[in-house]
Design a protein around this motif. Structure first.
Motif, PDB file in Angstrom:
ATOM      1  N   VAL A  75      17.407  11.036  18.121  1.00 57.69           N
ATOM      2  CA  VAL A  75      17.977  11.222  19.452  1.00 57.69           C
ATOM      3  C   VAL A  75      16.837  11.586  20.394  1.00 57.69           C
ATOM      4  O   VAL A  75      16.010  12.444  20.080  1.00 57.69           O
ATOM      5  CB  VAL A  75      19.028  12.357  19.429  1.00 57.69           C
ATOM      6  N   ILE A  76      16.799  10.944  21.562  1.00 56.35           N
ATOM      7  CA  ILE A  76      15.732  11.211  22.522  1.00 56.35           C
ATOM      8  C   ILE A  76      16.128  12.402  23.393  1.00 56.35           C
ATOM      9  O   ILE A  76      17.259  12.494  23.868  1.00 56.35           O
ATOM     10  CB  ILE A  76      15.458   9.968  23.388  1.00 56.35           C
ATOM     11  N   GLY A  77      15.198  13.320  23.550  1.00 57.21           N
ATOM     12  CA  GLY A  77      15.427  14.501  24.378  1.00 57.21           C
ATOM     13  C   GLY A  77      14.127  14.949  25.008  1.00 57.21           C
ATOM     14  O   GLY A  77      13.081  14.320  24.829  1.00 57.21           O
ATOM     15  N   ASN A  78      14.188  16.049  25.747  1.00 55.59           N
ATOM     16  CA  ASN A  78      13.002  16.609  26.391  1.00 55.59           C
ATOM     17  C   ASN A  78      12.678  17.957  25.775  1.00 55.59           C
ATOM     18  O   ASN A  78      13.539  18.844  25.738  1.00 55.59           O
ATOM     19  CB  ASN A  78      13.212  16.762  27.898  1.00 55.59           C
ATOM     20  N   ALA A  79      11.461  18.109  25.297  1.00 59.22           N
ATOM     21  CA  ALA A  79      10.997  19.376  24.760  1.00 59.22           C
ATOM     22  C   ALA A  79      10.269  20.130  25.863  1.00 59.22           C
ATOM     23  O   ALA A  79       9.668  19.532  26.751  1.00 59.22           O
ATOM     24  CB  ALA A  79      10.058  19.133  23.582  1.00 59.22           C
ATOM     25  N   ILE A  94       8.207  17.185  27.754  1.00 60.06           N
ATOM     26  CA  ILE A  94       7.696  15.981  27.107  1.00 60.06           C
ATOM     27  C   ILE A  94       8.841  15.356  26.307  1.00 60.06           C
ATOM     28  O   ILE A  94       9.683  16.073  25.759  1.00 60.06           O
ATOM     29  CB  ILE A  94       6.483  16.296  26.209  1.00 60.06           C
ATOM     30  N   ARG A  95       8.868  14.036  26.275  1.00 62.81           N
ATOM     31  CA  ARG A  95       9.943  13.342  25.554  1.00 62.81           C
ATOM     32  C   ARG A  95       9.676  13.372  24.054  1.00 62.81           C
ATOM     33  O   ARG A  95       8.563  13.132  23.612  1.00 62.81           O
ATOM     34  CB  ARG A  95      10.061  11.905  26.037  1.00 62.81           C
ATOM     35  N   VAL A  96      10.740  13.666  23.319  1.00 67.45           N
ATOM     36  CA  VAL A  96      10.673  13.689  21.866  1.00 67.45           C
ATOM     37  C   VAL A  96      11.856  12.911  21.306  1.00 67.45           C
ATOM     38  O   VAL A  96      12.888  12.786  21.949  1.00 67.45           O
ATOM     39  CB  VAL A  96      10.689  15.126  21.293  1.00 67.45           C
ATOM     40  N   GLN A  97      11.665  12.401  20.094  1.00 70.93           N
ATOM     41  CA  GLN A  97      12.755  11.763  19.372  1.00 70.93           C
ATOM     42  C   GLN A  97      12.985  12.614  18.135  1.00 70.93           C
ATOM     43  O   GLN A  97      12.082  12.804  17.318  1.00 70.93           O
ATOM     44  CB  GLN A  97      12.391  10.331  19.010  1.00 70.93           C
TER      45      GLN A  97
END
Length: 158
Positions: free
Chosen positions: A46-50, A100-103
């Motif tokens: 799932v793509i989210g923002n860290a 930063i974008r994380v999966q």
């Protein structure tokens, strides 16, 4: 094909072939497991923002590396800070946005991938070197074995 049959008929060479096969399989386990994890994250993540907690650089000039520390989104329950080396454009974007974008794998947040992370090639290179050493040793042992000496019948001294 005949050479393989002849090698398989010799118990020493058969044991050598089996042993080398097991060693090569064991040496490649980390590489295969890493590839499977990457694929699992890519397909089910799932793509989210860290949240970026710290930005830093290491080295100077052409040797400069860009690092950032980050924390995964709260919904994953992982409050651990992680570090990653990223490209300069990603580092600058993180400096402006503080994210930063994380999966992330929802079922296992420790398994995640940062967008723009610079991947190391240590596992792949180590696997290749170990495989070459194993195969080199195999070739040496396979083809350097001297043929058995013919034994002459025992003569009695009577």
């Amino acid at each position: 094909m005949e050479a393989l049959k002849a090698a398989w008929a010799d118990p020493y060479r058969r044991a050598l072939i089996i042993g080398v096969t097991v060693l090569v399989l064991l040496a490649n386990v980390p590489f295969v497991v890493g590839g499977l994890k990457e694929r699992h994250i890519r397909t089910d993540g799932v793509i989210g923002n860290a949240t970026v907690t710290e930005l830093r650089t290491v080295g100077e000039g052409e040797d400069e590396e860009f690092w950032l520390d980050y924390r995964l989104p709260d919904e994953y329950g992982d409050r651990t800070e992680h570090s990653v080396r990223v490209s300069e454009p990603v580092w600058k974007r993180a400096d402006l946005r503080d994210t930063i974008r994380v999966q992330v794998l929802a079922e296992d947040p420790e398994e995640h991938k940062v967008e723009g992370a610079e991947e190391g090639h240590v596992v792949g290179l180590t696997t290749i070197v170990v495989d070459l050493l194993i195969l080199g040793g195999f070739a040496y042992m396979m083809y350097s074995r001297r043929p058995r000496r013919e034994t002459s019948p025992v003569r009695s001294s009577t």
